[in-house]
Write a protein that holds these residues in place. Sequence first.
Motif, PDB file in Angstrom:
ATOM      1  N   GLN A  34       0.817  -1.218   0.000  1.00  0.00           N
ATOM      2  CA  GLN A  34       0.000   0.000   0.000  1.00  0.00           C
ATOM      3  C   GLN A  34       0.852   1.269   0.000  1.00  0.00           C
ATOM      4  N   THR A  35       2.047   1.190   0.545  1.00  0.00           N
ATOM      5  CA  THR A  35       2.972   2.318   0.450  1.00  0.00           C
ATOM      6  C   THR A  35       3.324   2.577  -1.008  1.00  0.00           C
ATOM      7  N   VAL A  36       3.610   1.498  -1.745  1.00  0.00           N
ATOM      8  CA  VAL A  36       3.916   1.613  -3.170  1.00  0.00           C
ATOM      9  C   VAL A  36       2.696   2.132  -3.933  1.00  0.00           C
ATOM     10  N   ASN A  37       1.509   1.654  -3.584  1.00  0.00           N
ATOM     11  CA  ASN A  37       0.287   2.088  -4.270  1.00  0.00           C
ATOM     12  C   ASN A  37       0.071   3.588  -4.102  1.00  0.00           C
ATOM     13  N   ARG A  38       0.230   4.087  -2.867  1.00  0.00           N
ATOM     14  CA  ARG A  38       0.060   5.528  -2.627  1.00  0.00           C
ATOM     15  C   ARG A  38       1.119   6.336  -3.375  1.00  0.00           C
ATOM     16  N   GLY A  39       2.368   5.877  -3.304  1.00  0.00           N
ATOM     17  CA  GLY A  39       3.438   6.583  -4.001  1.00  0.00           C
ATOM     18  C   GLY A  39       3.253   6.548  -5.505  1.00  0.00           C
ATOM     19  N   ARG A  40       2.798   5.406  -6.013  1.00  0.00           N
ATOM     20  CA  ARG A  40       2.564   5.263  -7.442  1.00  0.00           C
ATOM     21  C   ARG A  40       1.488   6.215  -7.933  1.00  0.00           C
ATOM     22  N   LEU A  41       0.428   6.383  -7.136  1.00  0.00           N
ATOM     23  CA  LEU A  41      -0.651   7.299  -7.513  1.00  0.00           C
ATOM     24  C   LEU A  41      -0.160   8.746  -7.567  1.00  0.00           C
ATOM     25  N   ALA A  42       0.661   9.136  -6.596  1.00  0.00           N
ATOM     26  CA  ALA A  42       1.195  10.497  -6.579  1.00  0.00           C
ATOM     27  C   ALA A  42       2.077  10.748  -7.804  1.00  0.00           C
ATOM     28  N   CYS A  43       2.906   9.763  -8.149  1.00  0.00           N
ATOM     29  CA  CYS A  43       3.753   9.900  -9.343  1.00  0.00           C
ATOM     30  C   CYS A  43       2.899   9.887 -10.604  1.00  0.00           C
ATOM     31  N   SER A  44       1.857   9.058 -10.622  1.00  0.00           N
ATOM     32  CA  SER A  44       1.002   8.937 -11.806  1.00  0.00           C
ATOM     33  C   SER A  44       0.288  10.241 -12.130  1.00  0.00           C
ATOM     34  N   ILE A  45      -0.247  10.907 -11.093  1.00  0.00           N
ATOM     35  CA  ILE A  45      -0.985  12.142 -11.351  1.00  0.00           C
ATOM     36  C   ILE A  45      -0.029  13.224 -11.875  1.00  0.00           C
ATOM     37  N   THR A  46       1.223  13.188 -11.422  1.00  0.00           N
ATOM     38  CA  THR A  46       2.221  14.130 -11.934  1.00  0.00           C
ATOM     39  C   THR A  46       2.485  13.874 -13.420  1.00  0.00           C
ATOM     40  N   CYS A  47       2.715  12.597 -13.764  1.00  0.00           N
ATOM     41  CA  CYS A  47       2.983  12.237 -15.169  1.00  0.00           C
ATOM     42  C   CYS A  47       1.778  12.536 -16.050  1.00  0.00           C
TER      43      CYS A  47
END
Length: 299
Positions: A34-47
């Motif tokens: 879930q740490t990866v999921n949250r971090g992935r979402l933050a990076c995804s919205i930036t991209c």
Amino acid sequence: MIPFFGEAAAFTAAMAWATSSMIFSNIGGKVGAQTVNRGRLACSITCLTVLHWILEGQPWPNAVTWEQLGWLSLSSVLGLVIGDAMLFQAFVMLGARLSMLMMSTVPIMGAVLGWVLFDEVLSLQEMSGIALGIGGILLVIMMKKGRPVGLEGRNYLIGVLFGLGGAIGQVANLITAKYALIGGYSALSATWIRTFVAVVIMWGIAIVLGRARRTIVACSAPDVGRWLFLGAFIGPALGVWLSMVAVQNANVGIASTLMALPPVLLIVYEGVVLRRPVGLQAIVGTCMAFGGVALLFLH
């Protein structure tokens, strides 16, 4: 138009999703699913914001009805919040190859739900595809060779159920998002909205539970942060964009079949590149599952 441009985009999208799943699986074992999921979402919205700015002329959508927003929010909760939470747990427990194999049930579930809920008629070819796909997946998950080391019995079953839960979330996500896309609404804008809603929900929960700071610290580690951003760019941003290019420039059936290739690509990667013993049964079962998906789409 460049020959086979759409088909090339579809195949590249499949490679992007296979690659990002390996990245998320590897770093998920270090810092938690879930740490990866949250971090992935933050990076995804930036991209996605950068991609939306380049392709749509503005960083985020500004023309969406309340009805569309409602459907996209529901799609986000079912797919990106609940479904992806299960998928990322499957990544950690099963690894990328078996998790993506579970995700190959998405078109099969979609076809069955269309038959049950919307009275869509299934042809003999489509019914054969469903049977072949289910048979191939069962062949793989029932075998012992190729499973993650130390994952047996109850824990293996839980991992498989997490993978299937991720697939169910993706089916629900597609069905609900479809209502918002009626009338030609931009698929990229819809993806941005769905991702933004998931970011607000997932990080809101993290703040309430006191896990936001821990997530930021974990995702900022050099051996995690750069891989996390790379995975988010390759999969949710680049992969999604390439999938739209593929659908726009190639036959939908061919594009969908090529984009179902990640389990096959991952078994080739594990067997040829990593030289892990995957077993003939896993190869046959994975190819059967892909063949089932191909029968569903290729008419």
